[in-house]
Design an enzyme around this catalytic site. Structure first.
Site, PDB file in Angstrom:
ATOM      1  N   GLU A 129      30.517  31.156  41.304  1.00 24.81           N
ATOM      2  CA  GLU A 129      29.879  31.595  40.075  1.00 24.81           C
ATOM      3  C   GLU A 129      28.967  30.486  39.557  1.00 24.81           C
ATOM      4  OE1 GLU A 129      30.851  33.314  35.597  1.00 24.81           O
ATOM      5  OE2 GLU A 129      32.510  32.772  36.897  1.00 24.81           O
ATOM      6  N   GLY A 269      35.803  24.094  34.144  1.00 21.73           N
ATOM      7  CA  GLY A 269      37.220  23.904  33.898  1.00 21.73           C
ATOM      8  C   GLY A 269      38.065  24.598  34.935  1.00 21.73           C
ATOM      9  N   ALA A 270      37.685  25.822  35.268  1.00 25.50           N
ATOM     10  CA  ALA A 270      38.424  26.604  36.259  1.00 25.50           C
ATOM     11  C   ALA A 270      37.597  27.832  36.608  1.00 25.50           C
ATOM     12  CB  ALA A 270      39.792  27.014  35.718  1.00 25.50           C
ATOM     13  N   MET A 271      38.028  28.557  37.648  1.00 24.55           N
ATOM     14  CA  MET A 271      37.295  29.731  38.103  1.00 24.55           C
ATOM     15  C   MET A 271      38.267  30.833  38.475  1.00 24.55           C
ATOM     16  SD  MET A 271      34.539  31.243  38.611  1.00 24.55           S
ATOM     17  CE  MET A 271      34.452  32.923  39.200  1.00 24.55           C
ATOM     18  N   GLU A 272      37.970  32.053  37.992  1.00 26.53           N
ATOM     19  CA  GLU A 272      38.916  33.164  38.055  1.00 26.53           C
ATOM     20  C   GLU A 272      38.849  33.964  39.341  1.00 26.53           C
ATOM     21  OE1 GLU A 272      35.208  34.970  35.948  1.00 26.53           O
ATOM     22  OE2 GLU A 272      36.233  33.043  36.017  1.00 26.53           O
ATOM     23  N   ASN A 273      38.411  33.387  40.462  1.00 28.27           N
ATOM     24  CA  ASN A 273      38.307  34.125  41.712  1.00 28.27           C
ATOM     25  C   ASN A 273      39.521  35.036  41.916  1.00 28.27           C
ATOM     26  OD1 ASN A 273      36.123  32.186  42.451  1.00 28.27           O
ATOM     27  ND2 ASN A 273      37.867  30.796  42.623  1.00 28.27           N
ATOM     28  N   GLU A 306      41.913  32.120  32.636  1.00 25.60           N
ATOM     29  CA  GLU A 306      41.559  32.573  33.988  1.00 25.60           C
ATOM     30  C   GLU A 306      42.416  33.758  34.407  1.00 25.60           C
ATOM     31  OE1 GLU A 306      38.853  31.408  34.851  1.00 25.60           O
ATOM     32  OE2 GLU A 306      38.845  29.680  33.533  1.00 25.60           O
ATOM     33  N   HIS A 309      41.113  36.948  32.891  1.00 29.09           N
ATOM     34  CA  HIS A 309      39.902  37.430  33.564  1.00 29.09           C
ATOM     35  C   HIS A 309      40.223  38.467  34.642  1.00 29.09           C
ATOM     36  CE1 HIS A 309      36.273  35.644  32.130  1.00 29.09           C
ATOM     37  NE2 HIS A 309      36.617  34.392  32.351  1.00 29.09           N
ATOM     38  N   GLU A 328      33.096  36.522  29.256  1.00 31.63           N
ATOM     39  CA  GLU A 328      33.526  35.216  28.748  1.00 31.63           C
ATOM     40  C   GLU A 328      33.875  35.252  27.252  1.00 31.63           C
ATOM     41  OE1 GLU A 328      34.502  33.064  30.584  1.00 31.63           O
ATOM     42  OE2 GLU A 328      33.484  33.372  32.483  1.00 31.63           O
TER      43      GLU A 328
END
Length: 880
Positions: A129, A269-273, A306, A309, A328
């Site tokens: 992303e 910070g982080a990614m919601e894959n 996350e 999400h 978001e």
């Protein structure tokens, strides 16, 4: 000069994709410098597309093409074109589905931008992303193309014993030469920005969660071996979030496995894959001796964000990147709700508003102002902003206020039901809320398209004869780039009234009698009248900060002190204390500018004494009531920012309060100075916060007694909260043991990267003399690494964005330093470089001398050759 003029993308130009990709099969042969990717794409023409070109354009960056075939037939070079960041196949089948197979090579080790597939320490991981997938293989890299993915990873068993991707593990096996493979399949269609893979030497911390329907979900957190003992809080936070989402929104997790991986090098910070979240280590790892109470709370909040999400972002995603706040803003609101329920709703709300007003309001007031749904961008990474996230959350909160908790939940239920598996728009979200509640929110939609912070100017008139109070509210909004004129917004304003004895006065309005009501401000000027008030009440307006606006209302110091003592709304009680301090500080600033002696208003001393002696209740909230407004917030109240006067006046207030309330601060400090090394609950957190707030005040006294207290706490502390608070008191004073304490802390924690980040930040944000020289020296420290985003943020970012006194030194050395670092980062990591530029964006808010110096550095940045799109957009807009 730049290589070329970057192209602007406009929301108005959106068109549906010409082609869709229903199925994707990816095969990775993983190597640090030469990873081979084989992608099998099953495509068809999109029936919704108005375009009818016979060509297919796939996007890709920094890829080496090996081969391309359609339906098993290799293409000759004449049948396709590699054009910059695109692979154009001149002719593809139009009347049937078809398959394209592409083989390409990428170099993860050289990928310092940390987008696509890159190397973090010895681990391979991805960040796709917003547009990172195109750095993995050529693709229709846009969020409205949703595909089902199957991924096979092959790698060396010694280097990459763990091979992870989205979904469920469907196969694995051994190969020759100490290699192995694992296949993953995700049953849910997703845009490519939610793709993820991780490969490395990782340990797994496992647990499980039983859903409300009785399904057992395997939970796995992957970290490097030396961090296994720092995962318990993250795991519990995940389970807390899963249960909360079921209870609050009725949303259950949909896969049988949920994985989190913590990596050192991460831009965000982080990614919601989907099913495989990749996290910055900062928001996973915690142990009482290495993480502060704030770290613990932030970890739970980000873990929750996350996870939430999974529905508000994954199952229902955004149609295009202009709709980023759809996922978001909504999800930030959800994580704020969650954190408030898990900790203290009052404290959480104040912390969120404080961050919004000190940082997002500044963004709204500057050249980078944009609506929560922007109209245009050059580089989408630049729109991961406070406006899109935090102001976006405030817009969702207003919808919650207008519809009520039950109505909002009803609308969300319809939204998820109606759009499950779709890529949608902000309009679709609001429409679901309207349809579920039978309401019309047409005017409210302006919040999505208008930039800037609205101003509410309030006047009041009390008529003793008729026993009526009349409140006149005017709304306006300053011009912002490309939006000189603003239309009135729909603004919910919560109202309470206080009687002379501090009790709640009943509000008689529209035939009802309540202790609190919500006014719907929809016009440029409106008057609201309230009857049956035998005495003039004290107005408590914008309770809970019910809208992201600036409130202008004349208040005396005595009236603010009254609200600080009596308002039942926890936000407005805190806000009264803040505004009391603001008025006192600005009177002192006036005195400084006129070279008059400084004297502190007795009313603020009495008000703070009442807070200090108010025993019981929420100690974290009490600590917040003692906090003075931040210098950045005070800056936002000035037409021309005077950094030295703001700092001098605020320091005078803090020191004088410490002197006149020394006994009260000391008593509270001693009362709450307990050994709670391993306890993280509301009571223990509150005791530490209140104790350390008192220590911060006492440290301004600069005497041997306080030096001893701070040093004793530093060396005896058994939790990071207390140790950092003591070190901060030492570093921000003339403590004789400052150098020794900093060295001791570094030697104690040199193996803990996240703790050393704190060490860098503490020195970069010090208000003491010679801080800039310290920052320059730290740039050469062996522990500093420009390729590690956390380390860059902890030193360069902290100095330029959280140390106004020294960054804005009149000689301009801070500005030159920042521009140097931006240009160094430009070629390493453009995304991080562009975020550093924002330290110069507010140049017009300062005096003429500083304006000239800041503008000069922005011009120098823009004139640099080979400037990235990321940096060019922020720097050029700042100059516009």
């Amino acid at each position: 000069m730049r290589d070329a003029s970057p192209q602007t993308v406009f929301l108005k130009d959106y068109t549906p994709p010409e082609y869709l990709i229903d199925q994707v099969e990816l095969n990775f042969d993983l190597h640090e410098q030469r990873t081979q990717v084989r992608s099998i794409l099953n495509l068809r023409r999109n029936p919704q597309s108005q375009e009818r070109s016979a060509a297919l354009t796939l996007l890709g960056e920094e890829l080496q093409l090996v081969s391309i075939a359609i339906d098993g037939q290799p293409l000759e070079q004449s049948q396709y074109l590699l054009d910059g960041e695109a692979l154009i196949v001149h002719e593809v089948p139009q009347d049937r589905p078809f398959q394209i197979v592409i083989e390409n090579i990428i170099n993860p080790q050289a990928n310092t931008a940390l987008e696509g597939l890159y190397l973090s320490s010895s681990m391979l991981c991805t960040q796709c992303e917003a547009q990172g997938f195109r750095k993995i293989t050529w693709f229709l890299d846009r969020p409205d193309v949703m595909s089902r993915f199957k991924t096979t990873l092959t790698g060396d068993k010694s280097k990459y014993p763990v091979l992870l991707s989205n979904g469920n593990k469907v196969g694995q096996g051994e190969l020759e030469n100490n290699r192995h493979w694992v296949s993953w399949e995700d049953p849910f269609a997703k845009p490519c920005y939610l793709f993820a893979l991780v490969a490395g030497q990782l340990e797994c911390v496992a647990d499980e969660f039983v859903t409300m329907s009785g399904r057992r979900i395997a939970l796995e957190i992957f970290v490097e071996k030396h961090n296994v003992d720092k995962c318990a809080h993250a795991m519990q936070s995940l389970k807390n979030a899963m249960r909360w989402d079921e209870e609050t929104y009725g949303l259950e997790y949909d896969l049988d496995l949920y994985m989190i991986v913590a990596v050192d090098h991460f831009n965000m910070g982080a990614m919601e894959n989907k099913g495989l979240n990749v996290f910055n280590t900062k928001f996973v790892l915690a142990r009482p001796d290495t993480a502060t109470d704030s770290d613990y709370e932030h970890i739970e909040g980000v873990i929750g964000h996350e996870y939430f999400h999974n529905w508000s972002g994954n199952r229902v995603t955004c149609r295009d990147w202009f709709q980023l706040s759809l996922k978001e803003g909504f999800t930030v609101f959800r994580d704020q709700q969650f954190s408030g329920d898990r900790t203290s709703p009052a404290v959480k709300r104040i912390e969120d508003v404080n961050a919004l007003r000190t940082r997002q309001f500044a963004e709204d007031a500057g050249p980078l102002a944009h609506p929560i749904r922007p109209e245009a961008y050059i580089e989408i990474n630049n729109f991961y902003t406070l406006t899109v996230y935090e102001k976006g959350a405030e817009v969702v909160r207003m919808l919650h206020t207008l519809l009520g908790a039950a109505g909002f939940r009803k609308g969300c239920d319809l939204y998820f039901q109606r759009h499950d598996g779709q890529a949608v728009t902000c309009e679709d979200f609001v429409k679901a809320l309207e349809d579920a509640n039978g309401v019309e929110l047409e005017q409210f939609r302006r919040w999505y398209s208008q930039a800037g912070t609205p101003v509410l100017t309030v006047g009041q008139q009390y008529d003793a004869e008729s026993q009526q109070l009349h409140l006149t509210i005017q709304q306006s909004c300053p011009p912002t780039p490309n939006q000189p004129v603003k239309a009135p917004l729909h603004i919910p304003v919560k109202l309470g009234l206080l009687a002379a004895d501090g009790s709640a006065a009943t509000i008689h309005y529209n035939g009802s009698s309540q202790a609190e009501i919500t006014l719907n401000v929809t016009e440029a000027e409106q008057t609201f009248s309230f009857a049956k008030l035998p005495q003039q009440p004290v107005v408590s307006l914008l309770r809970g900060f019910s809208a992201p606006v600036t409130l202008k209302m004349e208040r005396s110091l005595d009236e603010l002190a009254f609200l600080l003592r009596h308002d039942s709304d926890t936000f407005n009680r805190w806000e009264a204390g803040q505004q009391l301090a603001v008025q006192v500080i600005f009177k002192l600033i006036d005195a400084i500018e006129l070279s008059r002696p400084l004297q502190l208003e007795p009313v603020i001393v009495d008000a703070y004494r009442s807070v200090l002696t108010d025993s019981g209740g929420d100690l974290s909230y009490q600590a917040l009531l003692l906090a003075l407004p931040e210098e950045s917030y005070l800056s936002g109240q000035m037409a021309i920012i005077d950094v030295e006067a703001i700092h001098q006046a605020r320091e005078f207030v803090k020191k004088t309060l410490a002197e006149q309330l020394h006994a009260e601060f000391k008593q509270l400090y001693v009362q709450h100075h307990l050994d709670e090394s391993g306890i993280f609950d509301a009571g223990a957190v509150g005791r530490r916060r209140l104790k350390n707030a008192c220590l911060s005040y006492l440290s301004k006294l600069e005497n041997e007694d306080v030096y001893h207290i701070a040093e004793q706490q530093f060396y005896s502390a058994r939790n990071m909260t207390d140790q950092m608070a003591a070190l901060s008191a030492i570093v921000n004073s003339n403590h004789p043991a400052k150098a020794r304490s900093l060295d001791s802390f570094y030697m104690q924690w040199r193996q803990e990267a996240l703790v050393i980040d704190k060490w860098f930040t503490l020195q970069a944000t010090s208000s003491m003399p010679n801080t800039f020289a310290t920052v320059q020296a730290l740039m050469k420290h062996p522990a500093f690494d420009m390729k590690t985003p956390n380390r860059v943020r902890s030193l360069i970012g902290a100095f330029s964005q959280a140390n106004p006194l020294h960054f804005h030194a009149i000689n301009g050395e801070g500005y030159r330093f920042l521009a140097d670092q931006v240009l160094a980062l430009n070629t390493l990591n453009p995304q991080i470089a562009s975020r550093m530029v924002t330290g110069l964006a507010q140049w017009r808010r300062y005096d003429a001398a500083r304006q000239g110096l800041m503008k000069q550095q922005l011009q120098r940045i823009v004139a640099t050759e080979h400037l990235s799109k990321d940096v060019y957009e922020i720097a050029s807009k700042s100059l516009a």
